[in-house]
Enzyme design. Structure first.
Site, PDB file in Angstrom:
ATOM      1  N   CYS A  82      -6.991   6.851  14.585  1.00 53.44           N
ATOM      2  CA  CYS A  82      -7.296   6.473  13.155  1.00 53.44           C
ATOM      3  C   CYS A  82      -7.779   7.894  12.495  1.00 53.44           C
ATOM      4  CB  CYS A  82      -8.202   5.342  12.313  1.00 53.44           C
ATOM      5  SG  CYS A  82      -7.684   4.045  12.750  1.00 53.44           S
ATOM      6  N   ARG A  85      -6.875   1.571  -1.026  1.00 55.07           N
ATOM      7  CA  ARG A  85      -6.437   2.967  -0.043  1.00 55.07           C
ATOM      8  C   ARG A  85      -4.499   3.374  -0.748  1.00 55.07           C
ATOM      9  NH1 ARG A  85      -6.896   3.565   6.005  1.00 55.07           N
ATOM     10  NH2 ARG A  85      -6.326   5.189   4.981  1.00 55.07           N
ATOM     11  N   HIS A 133      -2.010  -2.170  11.885  1.00 53.28           N
ATOM     12  CA  HIS A 133      -1.303  -0.674  11.970  1.00 53.28           C
ATOM     13  C   HIS A 133      -0.909  -0.200  14.124  1.00 53.28           C
ATOM     14  CE1 HIS A 133      -3.664   1.443   8.960  1.00 53.28           C
ATOM     15  NE2 HIS A 133      -2.316   0.996   8.311  1.00 53.28           N
ATOM     16  N   ALA A 171     -11.712  -5.794  11.985  1.00 45.45           N
ATOM     17  CA  ALA A 171     -13.437  -5.337  12.042  1.00 45.45           C
ATOM     18  C   ALA A 171     -13.816  -5.041  10.646  1.00 45.45           C
ATOM     19  CB  ALA A 171     -13.754  -3.671  12.483  1.00 45.45           C
ATOM     20  N   GLY A 190     -15.572  -4.551   3.676  1.00 44.58           N
ATOM     21  CA  GLY A 190     -14.721  -5.812   3.892  1.00 44.58           C
ATOM     22  C   GLY A 190     -13.459  -5.925   3.009  1.00 44.58           C
ATOM     23  N   GLU A 242       2.292   2.927   5.752  1.00 43.89           N
ATOM     24  CA  GLU A 242       0.706   4.007   6.159  1.00 43.89           C
ATOM     25  C   GLU A 242       1.162   4.899   6.964  1.00 43.89           C
ATOM     26  OE1 GLU A 242      -2.014   1.074   5.760  1.00 43.89           O
ATOM     27  OE2 GLU A 242      -0.403  -0.167   3.437  1.00 43.89           O
TER      28      GLU A 242
HETATM   29  O1  SUG Z   1      -6.918   0.802   5.942  1.00 44.12           O
HETATM   30  N1  SUG Z   1     -10.407   0.212   6.358  1.00 44.12           N
HETATM   31  C1  SUG Z   1      -9.332   1.248   7.158  1.00 44.12           C
HETATM   32  C2  SUG Z   1      -8.762   1.073   8.151  1.00 44.12           C
HETATM   33  C3  SUG Z   1      -8.241   2.289   8.794  1.00 44.12           C
HETATM   34  C4  SUG Z   1      -7.738   2.525  10.088  1.00 44.12           C
HETATM   35  N2  SUG Z   1      -6.324   3.504  10.452  1.00 44.12           N
HETATM   36  C5  SUG Z   1      -5.882   3.301  11.560  1.00 44.12           C
HETATM   37  N3  SUG Z   1      -4.765   2.049  12.075  1.00 44.12           N
HETATM   38  N4  SUG Z   1      -4.673   4.195  12.219  1.00 44.12           N
HETATM   39  C6  SUG Z   1      -8.009   0.021   6.039  1.00 44.12           C
HETATM   40  O2  SUG Z   1      -7.574  -1.096   7.093  1.00 44.12           O
HETATM   41  C7  SUG Z   1     -12.054  -0.248   5.152  1.00 44.12           C
HETATM   42  C8  SUG Z   1     -12.960  -0.403   4.485  1.00 44.12           C
HETATM   43  C9  SUG Z   1     -13.566  -1.750   3.900  1.00 44.12           C
HETATM   44  O3  SUG Z   1     -13.736  -2.783   4.479  1.00 44.12           O
HETATM   45  O4  SUG Z   1     -14.545  -0.819   3.481  1.00 44.12           O
HETATM   46  C10 SUG Z   1     -10.370  -0.135   5.592  1.00 44.12           C
HETATM   47  O5  SUG Z   1     -10.041  -0.053   4.332  1.00 44.12           O
END
Ligand code: SUG
Length: 446
Positions: free
Chosen positions: A371, A138, A250, A27, A20, A174
Site C-alpha cells: 500500500c 480519500r 483492494h 484493521a 477508523g 482505487e
Molecule cells: O483506504 N486506510 C486506507 C488503507 C489503504 C491501503 N491501501 C491499499 N490496500 N493499497 C484505506 O482503507 C484508514 C484511515 C483511518 O481509519 O484513519 C484508511 O484510510
C-alpha cells in the site's frame, strides 16, 4: 539505463492517526480511536525505503498531501479563520475533522494507476489519479495528487498525467491497488491486469453484501482507454465477493504480481480458472510464460491472509536477479504464514529471500508494504527529466529522519486534532519539506 521499476513510497504525514474511517478495512475499523505515533509511523516507512535502497532497488519518495484539508471543511459550512473552522468542526462533527486531517495519502498504491510508456500507444508514461470515491477522507486526495504528479513528472514529452475520472460510486477507482502489470522485463511491452469489485451497469439487482466494493469495472476500463492500452494485452477480473466481505477492500490485500510472477490466494477472484487462463494467454501472446503461485486456503486461510497481509507484500528483483518478498512483520507472528514463507523461500523455492519490516503504525490503518508504494517504470531519459529531489539516497534519508524527528508528535489521538497548534506545527514542517524535496510552491496555503 534500461527501464527500471521505481518504488515511490509515501512519506507518512504528521497528522497520521487512527480514525477508523475506512469501513470494509478491518484493521482501520478495529483501531478506531486508539493512540497513533506519527513520528514512529514515518520512521518505519523511511527504514523500509532505506533498506530497499541499500539492496540496490530503485527507490523514491512521494511527500504527504497538505493536511488539514480546510477546503473540505469550508465546503461543508465551517467558516471563519482557520482555527475557528477547526474548532467548529471538532465540536460539531469530529469525524469530519478526522477526514480533513487524514494522512491517508501515505498509501501511494491508491494515488494513481500508472502504465509504462512501452504499453501506451503514444509512448508516454500515463498516470490517472484515483478518485477514491468510496471513502470521503480519500475522495478529496485526487486534485492535490494530480498537482503533485504534474509537478514531479512535468515533462510532457515523457509523461501524461490525467485528471481523475468522475468521482461517483459507479465509477469508483482505487488506482494501482487494483492494477498489476506483467512483463518479461520492465522495458518490454507487458500485460495490464485490472481487478474490480463490481460492475455498476451490469445488473439492476443489488447483491446483499457485508462490505461495499470500492472499484468498478467501468472505471478500470476508462483508465485503460485513457492510457491508450492495447485491448489484446489487457485483462480484467472480478474479485470474489467472499474476499471483499472478509476484508479484502483492494485486490492488493489478496494478490501481488511482479514481472512474470503472480502470487495469489485461491479465494481472490470470482472465477479463478478463467482469470488465470486469460492472463496466461495474454502473457504467452506477449512472448513470456506466466508464473502463478497459488496459495490454497488450507495453507493460509482467507482470514489469516487478511490479518497477516501476506499478499500486501512487495515482490522485487535484486540487481543480481534474486527474487525478494517484502512482508510486514505480522506475517512472522502467524504460524501458518511463517510456515508458508519458509517453504516459499526454502532452497529451490520461488523466492530467494523474505524481508520483514515493522510497519505497525500503517498496518493499524490497513496499509502494508504494498500500500505504501506506487510503482513507476522509468527509462533513463524519463528519470533524468525529473527535477525534484525525490530519488532516495543515504543523504535524503538522513535529512528526512532529521526532519521527522524535529517536527512530528509521538502521540496523536483524534481529540488532539482540535488543538490549533497542530495546524501551525504541520505548516512549518511542510514548508521545510518543500525545500528538502525541491518542490517549490507545492504546499500553497488553502
Ligand atoms: O483506504 N486506510 C486506507 C488503507 C489503504 C491501503 N491501501 C491499499 N490496500 N493499497 C484505506 O482503507 C484508514 C484511515 C483511518 O481509519 O484513519 C484508511 O484510510
Amino acid at each position: 539505463m534500461p527501464a527500471q521499476e521505481v518504488n515511490f513510497d509515501g512519506l507518512v504525514g504528521p497528522s497520521h492517526h487512527h480514525a477508523g474511517l475506512a469501513t470494509g478495512n478491518v484493521a482501520s475499523m478495529r483501531h478506531r480511536g486508539s493512540a497513533a505515533n506519527p513520528r514512529k509511523a514515518a520512521l518505519q516507512g523511511l527504514a523500509k525505503m532505506l533498506a530497499l535502497h541499500r539492496r540496490g532497488i530503485p527507490q523514491a519518495v512521494l511527500p504527504p498531501l497538505a493536511r488539514p484539508n480546510l477546503r473540505l471543511l469550508r465546503s461543508l459550512g465551517f467558516d471563519g479563520a482557520d482555527a475557528a473552522v477547526l474548532a467548529k468542526a471538532g465540536q460539531q462533527e469530529p469525524r469530519l475533522l478526522s477526514a480533513a486531517y487524514s494522512a491517508s495519502s501515505m498509501w501511494t498504491a491508491n494515488a494513481a494507476t500508472v502504465c509504462p510508456a512501452t504499453d501506451s500507444a503514444d509512448g508516454k508514461v500515463h498516470f490517472t489519479p484515483a478518485n477514491l470515491s468510496a471513502k470521503l477522507h480519500r475522495s478529496v486526495e485526487h486534485p492535490d495528487t494530480a498537482r503533485l504528479l504534474r509537478q514531479i513528472f512535468s515533462d510532457k514529452q515523457h509523461f501524461a498525467v490525467h485528471d481523475a475520472i468522475p468521482g461517483v460510486a459507479a465509477l469508483g477507482d482505487e488506482g494501482a491497488a487494483n492494477h498489476t502489470r506483467f512483463a518479461r522485463s520492465h522495458g518490454e511491452a507487458g500485460v495490464q491486469f485490472f481487478v474490480y469489485g463490481d460492475e455498476a451497469f451490469a445488473s439492476d439487482e443489488a447483491v446483499p453484501r457485508r462490505f461495499a466494493p470500492r472499484q468498478y469495472a467501468e472505471a478500470s476500463r476508462a483508465v485503460a482507454r485513457l492510457h491508450q492500452l492495447d485491448p489484446a494485452r489487457t485483462v480484467y477480473a472480478r474479485q470474489s465477493a467472499a474476499a471483499i466481505d472478509a476484508g479484502v477492500f483492494h485486490n492488493d490485500v489478496i494478490a501481488v504480481g511482479h514481472l512474470d510472477t503472480l502470487l495469489y490466494h485461491e479465494a481472490a477472484f470470482d472465477d479463478e480458472a478463467k482469470v488465470i487462463d486469460a492472463l496466461s494467454r495474454a502473457c504467452g501472446a506477449s512472448g513470456f510464460e506466466m508464473n502463478c503461485i497459488r496459495v490454497a486456503d488450507r495453507e493460509l486461510s482467507l482470514q489469516d491472509a487478511v490479518s497477516t497481509y501476506l499478499f500486501n507484500s512487495q515482490l522485487l528483483c535484486a540487481p543480481d536477479g534474486r527474487k525478494l518478498i517484502v512482508v510486514p512483520s505480522e506475517c512472522q507472528d502467524n504460524t501458518a504464514c511463517r510456515r508458508y514463507l519458509a517453504q516459499l523461500s526454502a532452497s529451490g523455492g520461488a523466492i530467494a529471500e523474505v524481508l520483514s519490516f515493522d510497519l505497525h503504525e500503517s498496518m493499524r490503518n490497513g496499509g502494508g508494504p504494498a500500500c505504501l508504494r506506487l510503482r513507476v517504470v522509468l527509462d533513463a531519459a524519463q528519470a533524468a527529466s525529473i527535477g525534484s529531489d525525490v530519488f532516495f539516497s543515504e543523504r535524503l534519508h538522513g535529512r528526512l529522519v532529521d526532519w521527522v524527528t524535529r517536527h512530528y508528535r509521538d502521540r496523536l489521538l483524534p481529540g488532539d486534532l482540535r488543538d490549533p497548534q497542530l495546524l501551525d506545527e504541520i505548516r512549518t514542517a511542510l514548508h521545510e519539506l518543500e525545500r528538502i524535496l525541491n518542490l517549490p510552491g507545492f504546499y500553497v496555503a488553502d
